[in-house]
Design an enzyme around this catalytic site. Structure first.
Site, PDB file in Angstrom:
ATOM      1  N   GLU A   1       1.004  -1.188   0.035  1.00  0.00           N
ATOM      2  CA  GLU A   1      -0.074   0.164   0.204  1.00  0.00           C
ATOM      3  C   GLU A   1       0.747   1.247  -0.044  1.00  0.00           C
ATOM      4  O   GLU A   1       1.837   1.230   0.644  1.00  0.00           O
ATOM      5  CB  GLU A   1      -0.857   0.304   1.207  1.00  0.00           C
ATOM      6  CG  GLU A   1      -2.083  -0.969   1.173  1.00  0.00           C
ATOM      7  CD  GLU A   1      -2.938  -0.513   2.753  1.00  0.00           C
ATOM      8  OE1 GLU A   1      -2.878   0.673   3.209  1.00  0.00           O
ATOM      9  OE2 GLU A   1      -3.477  -1.435   2.901  1.00  0.00           O
TER      10      GLU A   1
ATOM     11  N   GLU B   1     -13.608   4.658  -0.375  1.00  0.00           N
ATOM     12  CA  GLU B   1     -14.368   3.611   0.575  1.00  0.00           C
ATOM     13  C   GLU B   1     -15.250   4.665   1.575  1.00  0.00           C
ATOM     14  O   GLU B   1     -14.871   4.886   2.659  1.00  0.00           O
ATOM     15  CB  GLU B   1     -13.392   2.691   1.446  1.00  0.00           C
ATOM     16  CG  GLU B   1     -12.763   1.632   0.317  1.00  0.00           C
ATOM     17  CD  GLU B   1     -11.826   0.578   1.216  1.00  0.00           C
ATOM     18  OE1 GLU B   1     -12.387  -0.287   1.626  1.00  0.00           O
ATOM     19  OE2 GLU B   1     -10.868   1.168   1.328  1.00  0.00           O
TER      20      GLU B   1
ATOM     21  N   LYS C   1     -15.600   3.982   5.620  1.00  0.00           N
ATOM     22  CA  LYS C   1     -14.511   3.588   6.342  1.00  0.00           C
ATOM     23  C   LYS C   1     -14.436   4.743   7.430  1.00  0.00           C
ATOM     24  O   LYS C   1     -14.999   5.841   7.261  1.00  0.00           O
ATOM     25  CB  LYS C   1     -13.130   3.977   5.841  1.00  0.00           C
ATOM     26  CG  LYS C   1     -12.806   2.790   4.783  1.00  0.00           C
ATOM     27  CD  LYS C   1     -11.349   2.883   4.261  1.00  0.00           C
ATOM     28  CE  LYS C   1     -10.287   2.144   5.126  1.00  0.00           C
ATOM     29  NZ  LYS C   1      -8.858   2.316   4.565  1.00  0.00           N
TER      30      LYS C   1
ATOM     31  N   GLU D   1      -9.426   9.249   5.207  1.00  0.00           N
ATOM     32  CA  GLU D   1      -9.424   7.642   5.028  1.00  0.00           C
ATOM     33  C   GLU D   1     -10.409   7.554   3.939  1.00  0.00           C
ATOM     34  O   GLU D   1     -10.501   6.219   3.474  1.00  0.00           O
ATOM     35  CB  GLU D   1      -9.953   7.111   6.555  1.00  0.00           C
ATOM     36  CG  GLU D   1      -8.856   7.091   7.332  1.00  0.00           C
ATOM     37  CD  GLU D   1      -7.801   6.219   7.022  1.00  0.00           C
ATOM     38  OE1 GLU D   1      -8.137   5.075   6.656  1.00  0.00           O
ATOM     39  OE2 GLU D   1      -6.482   6.516   7.434  1.00  0.00           O
TER      40      GLU D   1
END
Length: 505
Positions: A294, A348, A351, A357
């Protein structure tokens, strides 16, 4: 008078469908010289074509309620130069949708799976049967990650169960005759290192060294990679100075010298990856390869967060991709690109945590780009965004050449020169004895390198920013080189004249 190199250079500009190049590939950071010869019809000259970039992957998270169907995602991925996808679990719908695409797939056993995988070989066999054998080889599964950032958790039991779980998954693959085709690993955060600055001092946490050594012995024996999550974004948040931002975004900067090796690092990504390399070497595992599981930069976040912006995200991810494509590598691993999975394919929206995030996605749920980092196969030239946080008004795209602005200091021009030549372009003509070495001035050499990087990186306005010290022009830079040569010659004559006058006196 134009040199042979200038003739080739301007011939390639006039006839972009025909590119011919021969010379050195030079890295300002490592001093590595590689012979390069290229002849490409209808494509940009690169070490690897955009259609074949096995080092480039992306993370496909699913903590969201607005994601497109897996089939649509598979079509999207096929239209890009992304060759690998990492899943955090083993979603059968996604694995099936990626069948017969040729895209490599990393699937994951979650932290919650680890106790059962460690305790029961039959459970591991069942897991492999359900999540691998049911889809392989049509779905090109290449790696199984067992757990995520387990070694930096506070769960000692889970840490102790990690290696047995990996061994049981490996045994299940071996029993299915897939042991040599699909590797087993686990993913670590950078916090697995207790020392990382300077990179040569990289070291694992001594409190967990026994467990780590067992994991690494397993990985050396099976040939599986050490997966790490380096995030220059978090490094910048802990040290939010302008020079740190430039270092993290692969933008022109003065670099940071490793006191242990005297290597000058020009970006945080290389420094973090080499810290991991140093830690592996120090523990005696030089053979274990590294995979970046990542890395990414958010384009948005909460008002109190430092660093998230579209400009910064575009600069980091775009320059990272360009860095990987250059095949320059890191100072401790030169000449190759570490397999890197960018975070993330989509936002996302469910999250938890700060706003950033939920703002890492390169693509939106409607499959459009959040911002362009030239991943599309239809894009002939990859971009290398170097846009600062507060960019100056951009000149029109498509202008012919990139040149330094008037009044830029020699120190800044040297920084621009080091940066440009460190991006994999051919700077040998401005080395001693090169066709464009004269006039031997920082201004002349920087003008050459800055323009060559602009031409090579996509001719986008952000490719000619250099922290607001460059500009686009429609004037032929050959005229600039001639002018610089005349200035240098004039200065030389003045020196001779003054010297003669001194002698006459």
């Amino acid at each position: 008078m134009p040199t042979l190199f200038h003739s080739f250079f301007f011939f390639s500009l006039l006839f972009p469908s025909l590119h011919l190049a021969i010379g050195f590939q030079w890295s300002g950071r490592t001093g590595v010289h590689d012979w390069v010869f290229g002849y490409v019809m209808g494509e940009k000259l690169e070490r690897r074509s955009l259609d074949s970039e096995s080092f480039l992957g992306i993370n496909y998270g699913e903590v969201a309620n607005n994601l497109p169907p897996p089939e649509s995602t598979a079509k999207l991925l096929k239209s890009t130069s992304i060759e690998k996808v990492r899943l955090y679990g083993a979603d059968p719908g996604i694995i099936q949708a990626l069948a017969n695409t040729g895209i490599g797939i990393v699937i994951g056993a979650t932290n919650g799976d680890i106790p059962a995988l460690a305790a029961d070989p039959n459970f591991a066999t069942q897991w492999v049967n359900s999540n691998v054998i049911a889809f392989y080889p049509a779905s090109k599964i290449i790696l199984i990650t067992v757990g995520n950032e387990v070694m930096t958790s506070t769960d000692q039991n889970l840490m102790s169960q990690l290696l047995p779980a990996m061994q049981n998954v490996q045994n299940a693959l071996n029993a299915a005759s897939l042991g040599g085709k699909i590797k087993v690993s686990t993913v670590h955060s950078m916090a697995v290192l207790t020392q990382s600055d300077p990179p040569s001092s990289g070291a694992f946490n001594p409190a967990t060294s026994d467990v780590m050594k067992g994991l690494l012995e397993f990985q050396r024996g099976t040939g599986s990679p050490f997966a790490i999550n380096p995030y220059p974004f978090f490094a910048y948040q802990s040290d939010p100075r302008p020079e740190t931002l430039a270092f993290c975004l692969f933008q022109p900067n003065s670099g940071r010298v490793d006191s242990g090796t005297n290597i000058k690092y020009m970006n945080m990504f290389d420094a973090q990856v080499d810290a991991v390399r140093s830690a592996l070497n120090a523990m005696g595992f030089k053979e274990v390869e590294i995979v970046v599981a990542e890395t990414g930069w958010p384009y948005g976040g909460d008002a109190n967060e430092v660093g998230p912006s579209i400009e910064n995200a575009k600069a980091y991810n775009g320059n990272l991709i360009a860095h990987l494509r250059s095949m320059v590598g890191t100072p401790l691993m030169p000449g190759k690109s570490v397999d890197t999975y960018i975070f993330a394919l989509y936002d996302e929206n469910l999250k938890p945590g700060p706003g950033s995030e939920r703002a890492f996605g390169l693509f939106k749920p409607d499959l459009s780009m959040a911002y362009d980092v030239s991943l599309s196969k239809s894009s002939q030239t990859p971009s290398t965004p170097t846009t600062p946080v507060n960019p100056s008004p951009s000149p029109k795209a498509g202008a012919g050449w990139c040149v330094p602005k008037a009044g830029v200091s020699d120190a800044q021009l040297q920084t621009n020169l080091d940066y440009a030549c460190g991006q994999g372009i051919d700077c040998s003509p401005i080395q001693p004895g090169g066709a464009c070495f004269e006039p031997n001035t920082v201004a002349s050499h920087a003008a050459y390198a800055m323009n060559l990087l602009y031409q090579s990186a996509g001719k986008n306005p952000w490719n000619c920013d250099f922290t607001q010290t460059a500009m686009l022009t429609s004037s032929n830079p050959n005229a600039l080189m001639v002018a610089l040569s005349l200035v240098a010659e004039k200065r030389k004559r003045k020196v001779i004249l003054w010297s003669n006058n001194d002698q006459e006196e």
